[in-house]
Design a protein around this motif. Structure first.
Motif, PDB file in Angstrom:
ATOM      1  N   LEU A  43       2.669   0.923  -0.303  1.00 21.05           N
ATOM      2  CA  LEU A  43       1.758   1.066   0.833  1.00 21.05           C
ATOM      3  C   LEU A  43       2.364   2.010   1.868  1.00 21.05           C
ATOM      4  CD1 LEU A  43       1.682  -2.459   0.288  1.00 21.05           C
ATOM      5  CD2 LEU A  43      -0.494  -1.670   1.177  1.00 21.05           C
ATOM      6  N   PRO A  44       1.874   3.232   1.940  1.00 21.42           N
ATOM      7  CA  PRO A  44       2.359   4.150   2.974  1.00 21.42           C
ATOM      8  C   PRO A  44       2.033   3.605   4.371  1.00 21.42           C
ATOM      9  CG  PRO A  44       1.105   5.321   1.284  1.00 21.42           C
ATOM     10  CD  PRO A  44       0.898   3.848   1.059  1.00 21.42           C
ATOM     11  N   PRO A  45       2.681   4.121   5.396  1.00 20.53           N
ATOM     12  CA  PRO A  45       2.400   3.671   6.759  1.00 20.53           C
ATOM     13  C   PRO A  45       0.921   3.813   7.117  1.00 20.53           C
ATOM     14  CG  PRO A  45       4.305   5.132   6.731  1.00 20.53           C
ATOM     15  CD  PRO A  45       3.687   5.175   5.365  1.00 20.53           C
ATOM     16  N   ASN A 103      -1.278  -2.124   5.403  1.00 22.85           N
ATOM     17  CA  ASN A 103      -0.014  -1.882   6.078  1.00 22.85           C
ATOM     18  C   ASN A 103      -0.303  -1.356   7.487  1.00 22.85           C
ATOM     19  OD1 ASN A 103       2.470  -1.154   7.011  1.00 22.85           O
ATOM     20  ND2 ASN A 103       2.950   0.257   5.354  1.00 22.85           N
ATOM     21  N   ASN A 104      -0.106  -2.193   8.489  1.00 20.36           N
ATOM     22  CA  ASN A 104      -0.314  -1.793   9.875  1.00 20.36           C
ATOM     23  C   ASN A 104       0.960  -1.281  10.539  1.00 20.36           C
ATOM     24  OD1 ASN A 104      -3.052  -2.347   9.907  1.00 20.36           O
ATOM     25  ND2 ASN A 104      -2.772  -4.453  10.590  1.00 20.36           N
ATOM     26  N   ASP A 105       2.048  -1.215   9.793  1.00 20.55           N
ATOM     27  CA  ASP A 105       3.322  -0.748  10.345  1.00 20.55           C
ATOM     28  C   ASP A 105       3.413   0.778  10.291  1.00 20.55           C
ATOM     29  OD1 ASP A 105       4.592  -3.100  11.221  1.00 20.55           O
ATOM     30  OD2 ASP A 105       5.259  -3.585   9.194  1.00 20.55           O
ATOM     31  N   VAL A 106       4.415   1.305  10.971  1.00 19.15           N
ATOM     32  CA  VAL A 106       4.635   2.755  11.013  1.00 19.15           C
ATOM     33  C   VAL A 106       5.586   3.222   9.921  1.00 19.15           C
ATOM     34  CG1 VAL A 106       4.105   2.977  13.464  1.00 19.15           C
ATOM     35  CG2 VAL A 106       6.457   2.527  12.742  1.00 19.15           C
ATOM     36  N   PHE A 107       5.974   2.326   9.020  1.00 18.96           N
ATOM     37  CA  PHE A 107       6.823   2.690   7.895  1.00 18.96           C
ATOM     38  C   PHE A 107       6.263   2.061   6.626  1.00 18.96           C
ATOM     39  CE2 PHE A 107       8.439  -1.351   9.161  1.00 18.96           C
ATOM     40  CZ  PHE A 107       8.761  -1.237  10.507  1.00 18.96           C
ATOM     41  N   ALA A 108       6.688   2.588   5.481  1.00 16.84           N
ATOM     42  CA  ALA A 108       6.161   2.159   4.184  1.00 16.84           C
ATOM     43  C   ALA A 108       6.629   0.756   3.814  1.00 16.84           C
ATOM     44  CB  ALA A 108       6.580   3.146   3.106  1.00 16.84           C
TER      45      ALA A 108
END
Length: 106
Positions: free
Chosen positions: A72-74, A53-58
């Protein structure tokens, strides 16, 4: 070397190569900008799926038929070992427009 012994060794080597299992692979799937990439991927039973997960949110990787539900946590990753063959459609519970397919071969 005695005559006839060499074919026995070749036969033993051929047999052992059939018995030794192939090494499992790791398949990487990236979640970034609200997209799962690749959207369709193939794996084999015993392979490890690594979601990143490369995003800033889950996000989640949630199988529609209940085969897996990975959170998948941020900026984190999670893994799952594939246990059975078949086609698995999955999505993110938090962002249902994020969809993908995992095709698993025996």
């Amino acid at each position: 070397m005695k005559p006839g012994r060499f074919p026995s060794i070749a036969l033993a080597v051929a047999f052992l190569s059939m018995v030794v299992p192939a090494h499992a692979a790791t398949v990487q799937i990236v979640m970034e900008n609200l997209v799962i990439s690749p959207a369709e991927v193939s794996a084999k039973v015993g392979d490890t799926i690594s979601w990143i997960n490369n995003d800033v949110f889950a996000h989640t990787a949630t199988a529609k038929k209940g085969d897996f539900d990975v959170t998948l946590p941020p900026k984190k990753s999670a893994t799952f070992v594939v246990k059975k063959a078949g086609t698995v459609d999955y999505y993110c519970r938090y962002h249902p427009n994020m969809k993908a397919t995992l095709k698993v071969e025996p």
